[in-house]
Design an enzyme around this catalytic site. Structure first.
Site, PDB file in Angstrom:
ATOM      1  CD  GLN A  59      -3.068  -0.480  -0.111  1.00 33.05           C
ATOM      2  OE1 GLN A  59      -3.193   0.688  -0.426  1.00 33.05           O
ATOM      3  NE2 GLN A  59      -3.726  -1.452  -0.745  1.00 33.05           N
ATOM      4  CB  SER A  60       4.301   1.866  -1.228  1.00 30.65           C
ATOM      5  OG  SER A  60       5.122   2.986  -1.471  1.00 30.65           O
ATOM      6  CG  ASN A  61       0.871   6.518   0.993  1.00 33.26           C
ATOM      7  OD1 ASN A  61      -0.275   6.330   0.631  1.00 33.26           O
ATOM      8  ND2 ASN A  61       1.266   6.290   2.234  1.00 33.26           N
ATOM      9  CB  ALA A  69       5.041   2.460  -4.801  1.00 33.50           C
TER      10      ALA A  69
END
Ligand SMILES: Cc1ncc(COP(=O)(O)O)c(C=O)c1O
Length: 341
Positions: A77-79, A81
């Site tokens: 759930q990387s912001n 990325a």
């Protein structure tokens, strides 16, 4: 602007200055300090966030080097990325994500956005967390070799864009905050923010020191349960960024404040106090925080107010670093379900 920053290549990805807004109802609900929220969730790249300022320098450098493909990493759930994927789209670059399997791997929140931005996504299950960063770097370098053999010119961006060029974006933000505080006649003593890889905190401390602004930057760790490691990262990134920008300032570990009491069971695992903090800020200010970073940072701020660390006489700037898309991936944890009965 600091002259060495003005000389760096930069692409425009966001809208600045981001708003600096009074949170009167939140402050009253907590019976605590004056709270001002710096809305970097409104930078405007994808759904906003603190990576936009970092990527303006990191991606400009890539562009100048003829890079046509970006590889980066983070949790599922990387912001970071997602904002990198959005920046890649804007600059006409291909994006490849080597992500660690986190709490939510369904096509919701940030993972849904990866699909919309047409990134290639590879999610890995790394059993030993201590091996995580080296495993991801190895995988990204392997992918870069593969893409090179196909004629692409890839760049690997480390997790969170926590590199000196990225932190430079936050040195610049320190000046923006200083200017806004001056214009709005606000005498703030603290900035409170979530600490992930430390680039945002390192950049802010460096910027405030360089500008001789007496503002303490307080990090709430969402990544490391050992604050010594978090502090170490800030000090290292501070020094590397000062060197890059030819700034004659130094920091000691004793000058860096990080609290590691608000992580709960670990990175990406929402806490009860984090949920309460998200709901309180939503219901007093109409502002959405996120479950992984800003919710936990706000839970930290609330607890530190209760413990008397911040008093009604203080003024605290809470840095909203974004992350809001993850709210939708964490809907099961966040919803009371009362509304739906
Ligand atoms: C919403 C949000 N807040 C904070 C951070 C942490 O930023 P830094 O790596 O600069 O500490 C991140 C990045 O991972 C993020 O996505």
């Amino acid at each position: 602007m600091i002259s060495s920053i003005a000389k760096l290549p930069r692409v425009s990805l966001g809208n600045y200055p981001t708003p600096l807004v009074e949170a009167c109802r939140l402050s009253a609900a907590l019976g605590g300090p004056r709270i001002i929220i710096k809305r970097d969730d409104l930078t405007g790249l994808a759904l906003g966030g603190n990576k936009c300022r970092k990527l303006e320098f990191v991606m400009a450098d890539a562009k100048q080097k003829g890079v046509d493909t970006i590889i980066t990493t983070g949790s599922s759930q990387s912001n970071h990325a997602v904002q990198t994927a959005a920046a890649g789209c804007k600059l006409g670059m291909e994006t490849h994500m080597v992500l660690v399997k986190g709490v939510h791997i369904e096509p919701q929140g940030n993972l849904l956005l990866q699909d919309v931005f047409n990134s290639s996504v590879n999610i890995l299950d790394v059993a030993d967390p201590s091996e995580m960063f080296t495993t991801m770097l190895k995988k990204m370098n392997e992918l870069a070799d593969e893409l090179r053999s196909k004629g692409r010119n890839p760049l690997v961006i480390p997790a969170g864009a926590d590199v000196p060029l990225g932190a430079a974006g936050w040195v610049n933000a320190a000046e923006e905050i200083g200017q806004q505080l001056k214009e709005q006649k606000i005498d703030a003593q603290y900035v409170v923010l979530p600490h992930g890889g430390g680039g945002t905190q390192a950049g802010l401390i460096l910027g405030f020191k360089q500008l001789k602004l007496p503002i303490n930057v307080v990090g709430i760790s969402v990544m490391y349960k050992k604050k010594a490691k978090a502090i170490d990262e800030v000090v290292t990134l501070f020094s590397e960024t000062a060197k890059l920008l030819a700034l004659d300032v130094a920091v000691t570990p004793g000058e860096v404040t990080v609290y590691d009491d608000y992580i709960g069971q670990g990175y990406g695992i929402i806490t009860d106090d984090g949920i309460k903090a998200i709901r309180l800020v939503a219901q007093t200010e109409g502002i959405l925080l996120d479950p992984v970073y800003t919710g936990k940072a706000m839970a930290g701020l609330i607890d530190l107010i209760r413990k008397g660390q911040f008093t009604p006489k203080d003024t605290v700037v809470f840095l909203h670093t974004g992350g809001v898309p993850a709210v939708f991936a964490y809907h099961q944890e966040l919803a009371t379900h009362e509304t739906f009965s």
